[in-house]
Design an enzyme around this catalytic site. Sequence first.
Site, PDB file in Angstrom:
ATOM      1  CG  ASP A  51      -1.806   0.630   1.040  1.00  0.00           C
ATOM      2  OD1 ASP A  51      -2.677   1.594  -0.077  1.00  0.00           O
ATOM      3  OD2 ASP A  51      -2.927   1.615   2.272  1.00  0.00           O
ATOM      4  CG  ASN A  84       2.603   1.239  -4.652  1.00  0.00           C
ATOM      5  OD1 ASN A  84       3.574   1.848  -4.661  1.00  0.00           O
ATOM      6  ND2 ASN A  84       1.870   0.156  -4.952  1.00  0.00           N
ATOM      7  CG  ASN A  97      -7.301  -2.134  -6.174  1.00  0.00           C
ATOM      8  OD1 ASN A  97      -6.886  -2.715  -5.529  1.00  0.00           O
ATOM      9  ND2 ASN A  97      -7.866  -1.641  -5.197  1.00  0.00           N
TER      10      ASN A  97
END
Length: 248
Positions: free
Chosen positions: A26, A28, A74
Amino acid sequence: MSAIPDPIPSPDTPPTGPRHVAIIMDGNGRWATQRGRPRLFGHHAGAKRVREIVEACPDFGVEYLTIFAFSTENWKRTQAEVAGLMSLFRRYITKETRHLRERGVRVRFIGDRVRLDAKLISLMNELEEATAHNSTVNLTIAINYGGRDEVARATHRLAQDVASGKLDPDSVDEETLPRYLDTCVLPDPDLVIRTSGEARISNFLLWQSAYSEYEFIDTLWPDFTRAEFGELCASYGGRDRRFGAVKA
């Protein structure tokens, strides 16, 4: 003044760390935003970080590494980001296949492939086949993966076997379902790491991580280094894992 000892075990040190590490990669997007760059810039930086961590695994006794690349949730992101991530996955596989094969890394993918495009699925299949005989590191990449979705799909297959007479319903117990999970050939993770300061598991390996140790760290994924990885593996080695029991 005496030097501070290196907390990272050397490759010659007998491994006392985790055999299987799972990572929620996590941060980015935030990493890129902090630098005034688009979110996809951070995803590209994060993909480069994967290679370093995979290469570090043998030094810390890690035989299995599972990384959370794209979740079933996502898809809610912008079309541009999703398209960019799918392009990144295709590029990563194309670019890294030779390197992974030469480094002895066996690659597997978990998750529901139905929604992925045909080109990506083909590349995933080719990479799995190209590395099928490797054993130095077992790298599992979760794409379009969700823990609840995985359990639902596994339960559906189990129910089909019961309905067809292949499985006796009276024989079903907690050892049965894991045989239907995407991770059926993998050991459960010993250690789950989440980067970026968030303290939640985000639907990742829900069944498999029932007794995993967790580390929630503030480091954003593109800044996560081999050294920090080694420190977390070494810290794991000092934990007292009783799996619900008590010391005699």
